[in-house]
Motif scaffolding. Structure first.
Motif, short mmCIF file in Angstrom:
data_model
loop_
_atom_site.label_atom_id
_atom_site.label_comp_id
_atom_site.label_asym_id
_atom_site.label_seq_id
_atom_site.Cartn_x
_atom_site.Cartn_y
_atom_site.Cartn_z
N PHE A 267 40.92 27.82 -34.28
CA PHE A 267 40.69 29.18 -33.82
C PHE A 267 39.53 29.16 -32.84
N TRP B 9 44.02 34.91 -38.65
CA TRP B 9 44.31 33.85 -39.62
C TRP B 9 44.81 34.43 -40.89
N SER C 147 44.25 31.96 -31.33
CA SER C 147 44.75 31.09 -32.38
C SER C 147 45.56 29.97 -31.75
#
Length: 125
Positions: free
Chosen positions: A36, A125, A31
């Protein structure tokens, strides 16, 4: 499944391995501040690299753009894998784009579903 998580400025990273259809599969999820990155490999190399993002616009329904940066351009299943992952990122509330690297021995739907499932189960996420 072996899991290793590291949080180092500025990149948080999770790496693990699992067996999918008899192939040892290494997965690294990173991340970054602005995107990403997911690397899934069965061959010890990056393989095909795709870029997926949600299109910002006035449309009510979300639109996603997936493109092959380099590698196999004639593999619609790889594009479908990236699309499913970016849709999941978007539904989870993040607007970061996704860079996906797939270095696979087996490009079957079953293998790609296993990768999608493993990444979503270990999402960052």
């Amino acid at each position: 499944m072996n899991t290793n998580s590291t949080t180092k400025f500025p990149v948080s990273q999770l790496d693990f391995s699992l067996e999918i259809k008899g192939n040892e599969t290494e997965i690294v999820i990173s991340s970054y501040e602005d995107h990403f990155m997911v690397i899934a490999t069965q061959i010890g190399a990056m393989g095909t690299v795709l870029y997926a993002r949600k299109e910002e616009g006035v449309s009510i329904n979300a639109t996603f753009n997936v493109s092959v940066i380099f590698g196999k351009r004639d593999e619609p299943m790889l594009v479908a894998c990236a699309r499913q992952l970016i849709e999941h990122v978007s539904v989870s509330g993040s607007s970061k784009p996704l860079v996906l690297s797939l270095g696979l021995k087996d490009h079957s739907a079953e293998t790609l579903k296993g990768i999608i499932s493993a990444v979503i189960d270990n999402r960052m996420w």
